[in-house]
Design an enzyme around this catalytic site. Structure first.
Site, short mmCIF file in Angstrom:
data_model
loop_
_atom_site.label_atom_id
_atom_site.label_comp_id
_atom_site.label_asym_id
_atom_site.label_seq_id
_atom_site.Cartn_x
_atom_site.Cartn_y
_atom_site.Cartn_z
N GLU A 97 -9.19 7.07 -4.48
CA GLU A 97 -8.56 6.11 -3.58
C GLU A 97 -9.52 4.97 -3.25
O GLU A 97 -10.72 5.16 -3.23
CB GLU A 97 -8.11 6.81 -2.31
CG GLU A 97 -7.00 6.08 -1.61
CD GLU A 97 -6.26 7.01 -0.66
OE1 GLU A 97 -5.09 7.32 -0.92
OE2 GLU A 97 -6.87 7.42 0.33
N SER A 98 -8.95 3.82 -2.91
CA SER A 98 -9.78 2.65 -2.61
C SER A 98 -9.95 2.49 -1.10
O SER A 98 -9.07 2.86 -0.33
CB SER A 98 -9.13 1.39 -3.16
OG SER A 98 -7.90 1.17 -2.50
N HIS A 99 -11.07 1.95 -0.69
CA HIS A 99 -11.24 1.50 0.69
C HIS A 99 -12.01 0.19 0.65
O HIS A 99 -13.07 0.04 1.28
CB HIS A 99 -11.95 2.56 1.54
CG HIS A 99 -11.23 2.83 2.83
ND1 HIS A 99 -11.86 3.21 3.97
CD2 HIS A 99 -9.92 2.74 3.15
CE1 HIS A 99 -10.96 3.36 4.94
NE2 HIS A 99 -9.78 3.09 4.46
N ASN A 100 -11.46 -0.75 -0.10
CA ASN A 100 -12.18 -1.98 -0.41
C ASN A 100 -12.34 -2.91 0.78
O ASN A 100 -13.46 -3.29 1.14
CB ASN A 100 -11.44 -2.74 -1.52
CG ASN A 100 -11.25 -1.88 -2.76
OD1 ASN A 100 -12.00 -0.93 -2.95
ND2 ASN A 100 -10.26 -2.20 -3.57
N ASP A 105 -1.50 14.75 5.31
CA ASP A 105 -2.53 14.13 6.15
C ASP A 105 -2.05 12.78 6.65
O ASP A 105 -1.13 12.18 6.10
CB ASP A 105 -3.83 13.96 5.37
CG ASP A 105 -3.75 12.82 4.39
OD1 ASP A 105 -2.90 12.89 3.48
OD2 ASP A 105 -4.51 11.85 4.53
N HIS A 134 0.82 -1.21 0.00
CA HIS A 134 0.00 0.00 0.00
C HIS A 134 0.86 1.27 0.00
O HIS A 134 0.56 2.23 -0.70
CB HIS A 134 -0.92 -0.03 1.23
CG HIS A 134 -1.92 1.06 1.23
ND1 HIS A 134 -3.14 0.92 0.61
CD2 HIS A 134 -1.89 2.30 1.76
CE1 HIS A 134 -3.82 2.04 0.75
NE2 HIS A 134 -3.10 2.90 1.45
N SER A 149 -4.60 -0.81 -5.60
CA SER A 149 -5.13 -1.73 -4.60
C SER A 149 -4.98 -3.15 -5.13
O SER A 149 -5.70 -3.54 -6.05
CB SER A 149 -6.60 -1.40 -4.32
OG SER A 149 -7.16 -2.41 -3.51
N ASN A 179 -3.97 5.51 -7.23
CA ASN A 179 -3.90 4.61 -6.10
C ASN A 179 -3.91 3.19 -6.65
O ASN A 179 -4.56 2.92 -7.64
CB ASN A 179 -5.13 4.90 -5.22
CG ASN A 179 -5.29 3.93 -4.08
OD1 ASN A 179 -6.25 3.17 -4.04
ND2 ASN A 179 -4.37 3.93 -3.15
#
Ligand SMILES: Nc1ncnc2c1ncn2[C@@H]1O[C@H](COP(=O)(O)OP(=O)(O)O)[C@@H](O)[C@H]1O
Ligand SMILES: [Mg+2]
Lengths: 220, 740, 80, 80
Positions: B97-100, B272, B53, B537, B535
């Protein structure tokens, strides 16, 4: 004509309200921080939409107890106009300036869409730019817009002409299709729909403009 | 002392190395670079920095081949988000962006924190977020988890974005069995900044204060694998890693506080805290500035008791930022964060040592050189095999329907084509009062506040094409974004990507990755839409079953005059219809028709002619700019007949269209997914001149027609009621979610 | 000292969440589900050590903020 | 038969609401307010008369719908 918009932590329609007010009055609105103990002298005060305090605990609950509300209440008691839009409406009920409460939408989902609103009473300082019974199109965007009050209160609101707007196709389960109400003096309006989002043809309509124009007219 | 603290001094065992996802070889490199064994905290830090990542170790080599520059690019990949110039001193900042995985575990919080994370990436750079998008892939509708996941993900995206007051103006949603065990939640944010107010993450000075702002640090999301296998003591419940819960209210305050501070000239660098929070933010900043950093963990604002250095450094608590201030500006900055009710702590300073030094409880718990952590992270050129070419399926290998109208009805109500209203009505898409095109059209369009220009945004990819032919699929994803942005009248300027794939250690998956990337790169070069952020993933697999390759593309275009914007809906009875663009073969391989009517997912994807896409796009955009067309829609999933239906849905207007091609069966003309095509409507008097101009530009007018009546007719077949199509299209999703 | 507070809707006040839960339980196949009412439960840590004083303070908190007494009732338990 | 259910966030899970309430109590002038955790409280009427069976059913309800077991714990009381 001087206008003020209260900014609570988490307000997010404060700029939209200010833009609409400036369009209507030709003068910038004053942005007032929630922590201010005093309200600047203003003819019209707007409590904007948003998620003040994240809608945590109950929407509007924490804002209704912020320092600036003393000034807002005094402003209302002096008979000058006060409008609460969406989260602002929730703050007004929590502050006891308007009766009833705004519960979670009946289907529990946040709802964003343009709805039909019937002008139930056009003899108010907020609505006299509209025709009685006219239907306008105004967006709603809320999670807690399901107006509730006991029958007695609802009867009184209706009997005294204090229902300003009704939904033509109720999006949230509100009692008697109520979308906006007035206090008994008629100088405080709370409404769930967002008139400030429809004051520009490019945004798909100007049905909100007459509300601001009515106020300018009344305060002239 | 808890066992975890003891572990700080414990010797590193091969098991620990494995639990941290590091190979024995990688561990040896660490020992070499340090000249000693790392302690437990240091091991944790290496493991997150060298994770796929953070380090892009499998993908970096290939990503380097994407075009990332152009006169419109102010900031390419490498910062929190990319930036493009949109004229007049304005710039657009965006990223996807991914948040799978988190969304599969806990759909509401997973999706919500995904949205929160991507918004932070954008406002870190000084930009106010003005639009959100989301690209979602769920398992097949019949899978027992799908409904619950859809409900949770959509509520979570809305819950966060709505509270932030940023309109969500579009996205895409697919259902396919390939995502049954591994859904995809990709979120994109677009922000606006003045070009002279951009903030970057490289500090420039030594001895500058390092400041922590935002929420307190808890034991959120700490390296699941590690913690799960650590030994737990009596207060084990307290130490277990927890799902990250989003707090959009705090993020809204963080946004306003950061933007307020950015009005002053007090910030040297800002970053961030995303994945691997304090670790990656501090290391990336120091690395970019070629500096070192020291921090005292005792003063990190903490939500829980007795947190170890390891836990603080690896925590993924949300709504936090790390800043390097210019010297002496602490009080001024603190006053702003105090006003917004946020934690503010000076936790360290920049140094010239090139090392990350951490103190905790009076001891130095970490002292490592930064270079190897960031720049020298391992890079792999994983072996790959190209995806075998699929055979092209000819139209006569695909049976015609008994009735074209019945086929259309079935397709228009199918999961991938049905209206997404149930989703987007849970998103506030009108807040900020600048949304000039709401979800449901080809692109979401938001005005640049106070001006008459606007940004058009679209996210697209067709995973079934990528699966059958990664190269074509990669090209097509960019081409579709390009078409969607063009269809509203905007000029596509740049893209971001979110590359979702399976396990890169499998050569066939790596082959998909390489193929898609090649297609994307080629398309970006020809269409002049450089990749400015993105991004990756990987490892999207469950029980060895990889997801279909899904390189989601998010594009942004500029509409110089928002009043010229077009929408897809029919405007007036009597308008003429033209289909303009590339030639037509009736390509049914990998089509929605083939899948929905025959349950077959076969054949090669439709070929993409990028030069043709460019020509067609420029031509159609020209028509829009000259105000010669009344409605525009591109042709994608479902082909011509679905596109024309979509222009009619919800209006009271129908259409009568004719495709003049005797050599191709009607169902292939109606449902074939040939690329590079647009449907436009215009005044009948303009048909001849526009047709001539199109042909002169090397384009084909492949169908003609008229907006008329209240039903749809193609080549004289039985009329299909628009009201009925509208109802079918609108009903599927609410009905599916009804029993939620 | 810990205070535990239950905040429930008064009788006759519409409870959209309770209603929705009731319906959802029905569609999940649970039979014989009657009225469902949803309220809030809060735990507050207080530095106060005198239970009576704590109770009075929490009572005030409820009236001033935690409950909307137009539609909600509350009960307070003080203890550890 | 009535079931009373408490649903609370697991230890260590961030509670944004509780945190906001804690801050608000502070600004209203309440001193000594520590951690605030907000949960849900539900009352469900059941036609079932056997307490054991009722408990089992409610347990199932919690797992299937009422609680989000990834981040929440629940306790059930059966009675009248
Ligand atoms: N998850 C989502 N969130 C918001 N809008 C969505 C979402 N999914 C789809 N939409 C909207 O629904 C419409 C149809 O989507 P899609 O079929 O992907 O469009 P297109 O074929 O033009 O790319 C678009 O306007 C899109 O923005
Ligand atoms: Mg499109």
């Amino acid at each position: 004509m001087k206008t003020a918009v209260i900014v609570f932590p988490g307000s997010n329609c404060d700029r939209d309200a200010a833009v609409a007010l400036e369009r209507a009055t030709g003068k910038p609105a004053e942005m007032v921080w929630h922590g201010n103990a005093e309200l600047p002298d203003a003819d019209l005060v707007v409590l904007p939409g948003g998620f003040s305090y994240g809608d945590y605990l109950r929407s509007g609950a924490m804002s209704a107890r912020s320092p600036v509300m003393e000034g807002v209440i005094a402003h209302a008691k002096s008979g000058r106009p006060l409008v609460g839009i969406c989260n602002g409406f929730q703050v007004l009920t929590e502050a006891g300036l308007l009766p009833g409460v705004l519960m979670r939408n009946a289907d529990l989902h946040f709802v964003c869409k343009t709805v039909g609103l019937q002008i139930t009473n056009n003899e108010t300082i907020f609505t006299n730019g509209y025709a009685s019974g006219q239907t306008i199109n105004v967006p709603v965007a809320h999670h807690d817009g399901n107006y509730f009050a006991d029958d007695e209160t609802l009867d009184r609101l209706e009997g005294e002409g204090r229902v300003a707007f009704r939904y033509t196709d109720n999006p949230n389960g509100s009692a008697r299709d109520i979308a906006g109400i007035l206090n008994d003096e008629g100088n405080v309006l709370g409404m769930m729909p967002h008139p400030e989002r429809v004051v520009d043809e490019a945004l798909g309509g100007t049905d909100g403009s007459a509300l601001f124009a009515s106020l300018v007219e009344a305060l002239q | 002392m808890s066992k975890l603290t003891q572990m700080d001094t414990a010797e590193i065992t091969p098991e620990m190395v494995k639990e941290h996802g590091l190979s024995p070889e990688e561990y040896d490199v660490i020992v070499q670079r340090l000249n000693r064994a790392p302690n437990y905290t240091e091991l944790g830090i290496f493991s997150v920095m060298w994770s796929e990542h953070c380090s892009y170790k499998s993908s970096r080599f290939h990503l380097a081949k994407l075009p990332t520059t152009g006169p419109q690019v102010i900031q390419g990949p490498g910062e929190n988000a990319g930036i493009i110039d949109i004229g007049d001193g304005d710039a657009a900042v965006f990223k996807m962006e991914s948040h799978n995985h988190p969304s599969y575990i806990e759909p509401y919080q997973g999706a919500a924190t995904g949205v929160g994370g991507i918004m932070r990436d954008v406002f870190t750079m000084g930009a106010r977020p003005v639009a959100n998008m989301n690209a979602l892939r769920f398992g097949e509708p019949d899978h027992p988890k799908t409904q619950h996941l859809v409900g949770g993900v959509v509520a979570g995206i809305g819950g966060y974005g709505n509270c932030m007051g940023v309109p969500t103006v579009g996205g895409e949603t697919n259902f396919h069995a390939g995502y049954n065990g591994n859904i995809l939640v990709n979120a994109m944010t677009v922000g606006l900044v003045r070009t002279d107010k951009i903030f970057l993450s490289a500090p420039s000075g030594v001895g500058n204060p390092v400041v922590y702002v935002g929420s307190k640090t808890g034991r959120d999301g700490i390296h699941g694998a590690t913690m799960a296998s650590a030994e737990f003591d009596d207060d084990s419940d307290e130490k277990r890693p927890t799902v990250q819960v989003g707090d959009p209210f705090t993020e809204k305050l963080l946004l306003e506080a950061c933007l307020e501070l950015m009005q002053e000239d007090a910030i040297d660098a800002i970053q961030d805290m995303g994945a691997a929070g304090l670790t990656s933010s501090s290391i990336e900043m120091a690395d970019k500035g070629g500096l070192g950093i020291t921090m005292n963990l005792d003063v990190v604002p903490q939500r829980e008791q007795n947190m170890t250095a390891y836990e603080m450094m690896l925590s993924e608590s949300q709504e936090r930022m790390l800043m390097v201030l210019k010297p002496g500006r602490e009080a001024e900055a603190k006053a702003i964060f105090d006003k917004w009710g946020l934690d503010f702590a000076v936790i360290g300073e920049t140094t010239d040592t090139g090392r990350l030094i951490l103190d905790h409880n009076g001891e130095t718990v970490c002292d490592i050189p930064i270079r190897p952590l960031a720049d020298d992270a391992p890079k792999y050129q994983r072996p790959w095999v190209p995806t075998p070419d699929a055979a092209v399926l000819s139209a006569d290998q695909v049976p015609a329907p008994i009735d074209i109208g019945e086929a259309l009805k079935k397709i228009i109500a199918s999961p991938d084509i049905a209206s997404r209203r149930w989703i987007y009505e849970q998103y506030d898409y009108t807040v900020m009062a600048d949304t000039v095109q709401i979800p449901g059209g080809d692109a979401g369009v938001v005005r640049v506040h106070g001006t008459n220009k606007a940004l058009a945004i679209s996210t697209d990819v067709t995973p079934r094409y990528c699966q059958a032919g990664p190269l074509e699929g990669g090209r097509q994803a960019v081409a579709e974004v390009y078409r969607n942005i063009t269809a509203v009248g905007a000029k596509p300027l740049a893209i971001t990507d979110c590359l979702n794939f399976g396990n890169p250690e499998r050569p066939e998956i790596m082959g998909q990755f390489v193929g898609c990337l090649e297609g994307i790169g080629e398309a970006c070069r020809i269409l002049d839409t450089p990749v400015i952020s993105g991004n990756v993933s990987l490892y999207n697999e469950t029980n060895g079953q990889a997801i279909p390759p899904t390189p989601a593309i998010g594009g942004v275009g500029l509409l110089k005059d928002a009043s010229k914007m077009t929408t897809k809906h029919f405007k007036a009875e009597g308008d003429a219809i033209l289909v303009i663009g590339g030639g037509v073969t009736g390509h049914l391989g990998q089509s929605i028709y083939l899948r929905e009517m025959h349950g077959r997912e076969e054949g090669a994807p439709p070929p993409v002619d990028l030069e043709m896409e460019l020509k067609a796009g420029n031509f159609v955009r020209g028509l829009i700019t000259e105000a010669r067309v009344n409605a525009v829609h591109d042709i994608s999933d479902g082909g011509l007949l679905v596109a024309v239906s979509e222009m009619a849905l919800g209006t009271a207007l129908g259409a009568d269209i004719t495709v003049d091609d005797a050599n191709t069966p009607l169902h292939a003309l109606a449902f074939g997914e040939d690329q590079a095509r647009y449907v436009v409507t215009l005044a009948p008097g303009d048909v001849t001149s526009v047709t001539k101009a199109a042909e002169a530009a090397g384009l084909t007018v492949s169908a003609t027609g008229t907006v008329c009546g209240s039903s749809l007719t193609i080549n004289g077949c039985a009329p299909i009621s628009i009201d009925e199509l509208t109802e079918l299209n609108e009903d599927w999703l609410p009905t599916f979610m009804g029993a939620e | 000292m810990k205070a535990r507070i239950h905040i429930t809707l008064k009788n006759g006040v519409l409870d959209p969440q309770g209603k929705a839960v009731q319906n959802a339980l029905g569609s999940l196949g649970f039979d014989g589900v009657g009225d469902v009412r949803q309220g809030k439960y809060m735990e507050i840590e207080l530095s106060e050590t005198d239970p009576d004083k704590a109770e009075k303070t929490v009572e005030l908190m409820c009236q001033k903020l935690l409950a909307n007494t137009v539609i909600e009732n509350y009960t307070i338990k003080i203890g550890d």
